[in-house]
Design a protein around this motif. Sequence first.
Motif, PDB file in Angstrom:
ATOM      1  N   MET A 390       0.869  -1.189   0.000  1.00 35.47           N
ATOM      2  CA  MET A 390       0.000   0.000   0.000  1.00 35.47           C
ATOM      3  C   MET A 390       0.901   1.233   0.000  1.00 35.47           C
ATOM      4  O   MET A 390       2.009   1.190   0.544  1.00 35.47           O
ATOM      5  N   ASP A 391       0.420   2.306  -0.575  1.00 29.33           N
ATOM      6  CA  ASP A 391       1.168   3.564  -0.545  1.00 29.33           C
ATOM      7  C   ASP A 391       0.698   4.323   0.701  1.00 29.33           C
ATOM      8  O   ASP A 391      -0.315   5.014   0.670  1.00 29.33           O
ATOM      9  N   ILE A 392       1.433   4.149   1.793  1.00 28.09           N
ATOM     10  CA  ILE A 392       1.017   4.760   3.061  1.00 28.09           C
ATOM     11  C   ILE A 392       1.838   6.026   3.276  1.00 28.09           C
ATOM     12  O   ILE A 392       3.072   5.992   3.237  1.00 28.09           O
ATOM     13  N   ARG A 393       1.132   7.126   3.492  1.00 29.46           N
ATOM     14  CA  ARG A 393       1.818   8.423   3.647  1.00 29.46           C
ATOM     15  C   ARG A 393       1.375   9.108   4.932  1.00 29.46           C
ATOM     16  O   ARG A 393       0.195   9.260   5.187  1.00 29.46           O
ATOM     17  N   GLY A 394       2.364   9.518   5.696  1.00 31.33           N
ATOM     18  CA  GLY A 394       2.098  10.155   6.987  1.00 31.33           C
ATOM     19  C   GLY A 394       2.219  11.668   6.905  1.00 31.33           C
ATOM     20  O   GLY A 394       1.867  12.276   5.891  1.00 31.33           O
ATOM     21  N   ALA A 397       3.233  14.121   3.866  1.00 34.86           N
ATOM     22  CA  ALA A 397       3.177  13.135   2.765  1.00 34.86           C
ATOM     23  C   ALA A 397       4.412  12.225   2.735  1.00 34.86           C
ATOM     24  O   ALA A 397       4.721  11.626   1.708  1.00 34.86           O
ATOM     25  N   ARG A 398       5.112  12.120   3.890  1.00 36.84           N
ATOM     26  CA  ARG A 398       6.257  11.194   3.927  1.00 36.84           C
ATOM     27  C   ARG A 398       5.758   9.779   3.632  1.00 36.84           C
ATOM     28  O   ARG A 398       4.629   9.421   3.980  1.00 36.84           O
ATOM     29  N   SER A 399       6.608   9.011   2.992  1.00 36.33           N
ATOM     30  CA  SER A 399       6.139   7.709   2.507  1.00 36.33           C
ATOM     31  C   SER A 399       6.751   6.568   3.327  1.00 36.33           C
ATOM     32  O   SER A 399       7.958   6.563   3.613  1.00 36.33           O
ATOM     33  N   LEU A 400       5.922   5.614   3.687  1.00 36.94           N
ATOM     34  CA  LEU A 400       6.412   4.465   4.469  1.00 36.94           C
ATOM     35  C   LEU A 400       7.446   3.689   3.657  1.00 36.94           C
ATOM     36  O   LEU A 400       8.428   3.190   4.198  1.00 36.94           O
ATOM     37  N   ARG A 401       7.219   3.586   2.352  1.00 39.51           N
ATOM     38  CA  ARG A 401       8.189   2.873   1.501  1.00 39.51           C
ATOM     39  C   ARG A 401       9.561   3.536   1.592  1.00 39.51           C
ATOM     40  O   ARG A 401      10.579   2.859   1.670  1.00 39.51           O
ATOM     41  N   GLU A 402       9.579   4.867   1.597  1.00 35.29           N
ATOM     42  CA  GLU A 402      10.856   5.594   1.712  1.00 35.29           C
ATOM     43  C   GLU A 402      11.422   5.442   3.115  1.00 35.29           C
ATOM     44  O   GLU A 402      12.596   5.145   3.298  1.00 35.29           O
ATOM     45  N   ASP A 403      10.555   5.649   4.116  1.00 33.66           N
ATOM     46  CA  ASP A 403      11.029   5.627   5.503  1.00 33.66           C
ATOM     47  C   ASP A 403      11.581   4.255   5.895  1.00 33.66           C
ATOM     48  O   ASP A 403      12.422   4.161   6.784  1.00 33.66           O
TER      49      ASP A 403
END
Length: 536
Positions: A390-394, A397-403
Amino acid sequence: MVRGTHLDAVIVGAGFAGLYQLLCLRDRLGLKAQVLEAGGDLGGTWYWNRYPGARCDSESHAYRYFFSRELAEEWESTERYPGPAEIRAYLDHVARKFDLRRDIRFNNRVVSAQFDEAAKHWRIETESGERCTATWLVTAVGCLSSANVPTIPGLDAFKGRWYHTGQWPHEGVDFRGKRVGQIGTGSTGIQAAPVIAETAAHLTIFQRTANYSVPARNAPLAPEFQRWTREHFEQIREIAQSTVNGHAFRIEERNVADVTPAERQAIYEAAWEKGGLQFRATFKDLLTDRAANATAAEFLKARIRATVKDPATAEALADIDHPYSAKRPPIDTDYFETFNRPNVTLVNLRKDPIERITLQGICTRTQEHPLDIIVFATGFDALTGPLLRMDIRGRGARSLREDWKAGPETYLGLQVPGYPNFFTITGPGSPSVLTNMPVAIEQHVEWITDCIAHARRNGVQTVEPLADAAREWGERVQEAARATLLYDAKHSWYFGANVPGKPQVFMPYAGGMHRYRKICEGIAAQGYQGFVMARA
Ligand SMILES: Cc1cc2nc3c(=O)[nH]c(=O)nc-3n(C[C@H](O)[C@H](O)[C@H](O)COP(=O)(O)OP(=O)(O)OC[C@H]3O[C@@H](n4cnc5c(N)ncnc54)[C@H](O)[C@@H]3O)c2cc1C
């Protein structure tokens, strides 16, 4: 899902975790909650995994919810280890009893979720483009729900059929007269091979990592045992909720060195005869002391050599490169016996690796194996996979995939810094897959429910962990793993090693369910230490 609906809570996934979370948030807290589920029905793991031989490795009197005695009294398991159909029937019973289906939307895969900082809620979107918002987002997506199909060149052009065990066709697969290739010899492959071999014309098993296995000794449950489990519900629950791994048996207090070699042999023999995961509970230092572990490993390897008649095949099966139980320990029904059948061949990929898939089969370095069907028993993109699909953004708009590029970072496996009001049931950093999971799930669901209740009582709008708390917890997760032999099996999926490109970080918390439960309780009792509870 109705476009534009605002809900108090969205729960993603309708397995053990999602069902109980719905019950708790809707019926205990009175929230407007909805479950979104990708599959066509409930069951989670047991909806998708219907491969031949699929069966739970936890015993049926432990693989269940413990929150309701009434439920336990109503439900009768029929076998020592329940199969997918019985587990689905159980969960269906739970759903009916608590009228859960009316708040579950099937065939709704969540593809993205973004936190709206101004509105302080999540914007959630499904594959079909439906949208809703929710104050609380709880993922109950499972640890093992993202099938891992290896990228082997040529698969697209294969003329036969292929299947992944974790996405098995509901109508079944007819192996009669077929030449079948099975890739993978983990828990699933070990369950599937004996059953496939019964009807296939030929079964070729491609083994990269040889594995230990203990007989499951599945059998119908005697009425006296069924009655005993009903009468001893509280005791069984007490054991399951206080042991290291959430099973309904205790780990023996003795170390291997406390007994003589003859006593040790007798203990292993008895555990072998009894069968099941209790084999690893025979001594308390099996997972912490290499020399102790080696005694169990040697016992199990000797059993393989004694069972498998062809010496070269036996050697390949017993050539195990990790301590016993350092990878998920399989239990089986006639796995090693299967190699004595005339229609079964083992290919040792360590010596003869797969190079490509051809139109007709699988080509290893030395030969082509003609096949009609390929079965991938290659496991899952475990723990992080279902979340990162899933594209989860906190915040911002920071991205869980990136984090999580370098590996998952969570506080207690429950929350991620920068992602307010977002909870992960059995997330990475919690005991999860190292336990009998319904026990871990219940603990998480109840903790999350209490945390949300606390927030609502106190006018808190957002709950999220401090970055430092998550960093420190991450260090504790690594420390706990390093204290065990789990850390020796670097190629295990606990490290993410089965998925190319995945960061190699030990993901579950190995300090034990009993310890983890106390830590979570302590943190809640101290006013949710490490969490920021913001009122505005
Ligand atoms: C073959 C196999 C055998 C197992 N044996 C045991 C065992 O013996 N003992 C044990 O304790 N555990 C076992 N497990 C682990 C098992 O996953 C857990 O016991 C338990 O079923 C987990 O429940 P869950 O609700 O957390 O997740 P799951 O049962 O995995 O359910 C998650 C659900 O979320 C849905 N989902 C995921 N992503 C999305 C999305 N983006 N949108 C919507 N829906 C989504 C999935 O479709 C799935 O239905 C086994 C797992 C497998 C695969």
